[in-house]
Design a protein around this motif. Structure first.
Motif, PDB file in Angstrom:
ATOM      1  N   THR A 149      86.288 -37.299   6.741  1.00 48.40           N
ATOM      2  CA  THR A 149      86.390 -38.973   6.862  1.00 48.40           C
ATOM      3  C   THR A 149      86.019 -39.711   5.407  1.00 48.40           C
ATOM      4  O   THR A 149      85.481 -38.854   4.585  1.00 48.40           O
ATOM      5  CB  THR A 149      85.512 -39.865   8.026  1.00 48.40           C
ATOM      6  OG1 THR A 149      84.081 -39.502   7.248  1.00 48.40           O
ATOM      7  CG2 THR A 149      85.616 -39.287   9.024  1.00 48.40           C
ATOM      8  N   LYS A 150      86.768 -40.806   5.109  1.00 43.32           N
ATOM      9  CA  LYS A 150      86.304 -41.372   3.833  1.00 43.32           C
ATOM     10  C   LYS A 150      85.109 -41.522   3.720  1.00 43.32           C
ATOM     11  O   LYS A 150      84.551 -41.543   2.286  1.00 43.32           O
ATOM     12  CB  LYS A 150      87.088 -42.591   3.849  1.00 43.32           C
ATOM     13  CG  LYS A 150      87.190 -43.359   2.357  1.00 43.32           C
ATOM     14  CD  LYS A 150      87.983 -44.902   2.392  1.00 43.32           C
ATOM     15  CE  LYS A 150      87.540 -45.349   1.150  1.00 43.32           C
ATOM     16  NZ  LYS A 150      88.321 -46.623   0.870  1.00 43.32           N
ATOM     17  N   ARG A 151      84.150 -42.252   4.469  1.00 41.85           N
ATOM     18  CA  ARG A 151      82.763 -42.279   4.440  1.00 41.85           C
ATOM     19  C   ARG A 151      81.929 -41.005   4.026  1.00 41.85           C
ATOM     20  O   ARG A 151      81.109 -41.034   3.190  1.00 41.85           O
ATOM     21  CB  ARG A 151      82.186 -43.144   5.401  1.00 41.85           C
ATOM     22  CG  ARG A 151      80.760 -43.594   5.297  1.00 41.85           C
ATOM     23  CD  ARG A 151      80.469 -44.733   6.415  1.00 41.85           C
ATOM     24  NE  ARG A 151      79.004 -44.629   6.531  1.00 41.85           N
ATOM     25  CZ  ARG A 151      78.267 -44.301   7.582  1.00 41.85           C
ATOM     26  NH1 ARG A 151      79.018 -43.758   8.576  1.00 41.85           N
ATOM     27  NH2 ARG A 151      77.003 -44.443   7.624  1.00 41.85           N
ATOM     28  N   GLU A 196      82.811 -39.915   0.272  1.00 39.94           N
ATOM     29  CA  GLU A 196      81.887 -40.817  -0.511  1.00 39.94           C
ATOM     30  C   GLU A 196      80.558 -40.141  -0.857  1.00 39.94           C
ATOM     31  O   GLU A 196      80.044 -39.905  -1.662  1.00 39.94           O
ATOM     32  CB  GLU A 196      81.842 -42.098  -0.334  1.00 39.94           C
ATOM     33  CG  GLU A 196      83.315 -42.938  -0.271  1.00 39.94           C
ATOM     34  CD  GLU A 196      83.330 -44.111   0.463  1.00 39.94           C
ATOM     35  OE1 GLU A 196      82.297 -44.683   0.969  1.00 39.94           O
ATOM     36  OE2 GLU A 196      84.195 -44.729   0.049  1.00 39.94           O
ATOM     37  N   VAL A 197      79.837 -39.878   0.365  1.00 44.26           N
ATOM     38  CA  VAL A 197      78.456 -39.143   0.405  1.00 44.26           C
ATOM     39  C   VAL A 197      78.620 -37.956  -0.393  1.00 44.26           C
ATOM     40  O   VAL A 197      77.761 -37.595  -1.028  1.00 44.26           O
ATOM     41  CB  VAL A 197      78.043 -39.238   1.876  1.00 44.26           C
ATOM     42  CG1 VAL A 197      76.612 -38.519   1.760  1.00 44.26           C
ATOM     43  CG2 VAL A 197      77.628 -40.561   2.306  1.00 44.26           C
ATOM     44  N   ASP A 245      82.053 -36.067   9.469  1.00 43.31           N
ATOM     45  CA  ASP A 245      81.719 -37.371   9.607  1.00 43.31           C
ATOM     46  C   ASP A 245      80.404 -37.684   9.122  1.00 43.31           C
ATOM     47  O   ASP A 245      79.459 -36.291   9.027  1.00 43.31           O
ATOM     48  CB  ASP A 245      82.205 -38.099  10.640  1.00 43.31           C
ATOM     49  CG  ASP A 245      82.227 -39.576  10.673  1.00 43.31           C
ATOM     50  OD1 ASP A 245      82.075 -40.202   9.469  1.00 43.31           O
ATOM     51  OD2 ASP A 245      82.561 -40.187  11.667  1.00 43.31           O
ATOM     52  N   THR A 269      76.586 -40.034   9.678  1.00 49.90           N
ATOM     53  CA  THR A 269      76.003 -41.002  10.345  1.00 49.90           C
ATOM     54  C   THR A 269      74.526 -41.220   9.925  1.00 49.90           C
ATOM     55  O   THR A 269      74.213 -40.315   9.264  1.00 49.90           O
ATOM     56  CB  THR A 269      75.850 -40.642  11.907  1.00 49.90           C
ATOM     57  OG1 THR A 269      75.424 -42.024  12.741  1.00 49.90           O
ATOM     58  CG2 THR A 269      75.103 -39.529  12.198  1.00 49.90           C
TER      59      THR A 269
END
Length: 130
Positions: free
Chosen positions: A8-10, A13-14, A82, A84
């Motif tokens: 995922t994009k998020r 980024e991390v 992903d 979280t």
């Protein structure tokens, strides 16, 4: 080209932040130890890969590995990395940030299944087996 593993994009980024801090990294899909079945992010030279590990793909220029035994169970699934909030119980590099990577999986679509069964995936990945 269809992929077995995406991000995922998020999460990307991390991952980019961690690459800048730690250098070359790898993902290894945990088979259930420590933090359940979670993708573990490690420095490339600090994680031992052997002939039992196969490379499923590359996300954001980071190789993604899984053991052959686990692949036998997951070979019909598409994986999405992903991120979280929360602290996992692993040694993965994102843990000190108060985050943890996770896998969202789904069964392949008919198109994906046809694409990936044209050739034996393990045969086509021999060059990626460590």
């Amino acid at each position: 080209m269809l992929k077995r593993v995406e991000i995922t994009k998020r999460a990307a980024e991390v991952l980019q932040t961690l690459k800048e801090k730690h250098g070359e990294l790898i993902f290894h899909q945990s088979g259930g130890c420590c933090d359940g079945s979670a993708p573990m992010l490690m420095k490339k030279d600090e994680f031992y890969l052997d002939a039992n590990d196969i490379q499923l793909g590359i996300v954001e220029k980071v190789n993604f590995y899984m053991s052959k035994d686990q692949y036998a169970y997951w070979k019909h699934t598409h994986l999405t990395v992903d991120i979280t909030k929360g602290r996992g119980a692993s040694f993965s590099l994102e843990i000190p940030l108060g985050l943890r990577f996770l896998i969202n999986s789904r069964l392949f679509t008919e198109k994906e299944k046809d694409y990936f069964t044209k050739t034996d995936f393990l045969e086509s990945r021999k060059k990626h087996i460590v």
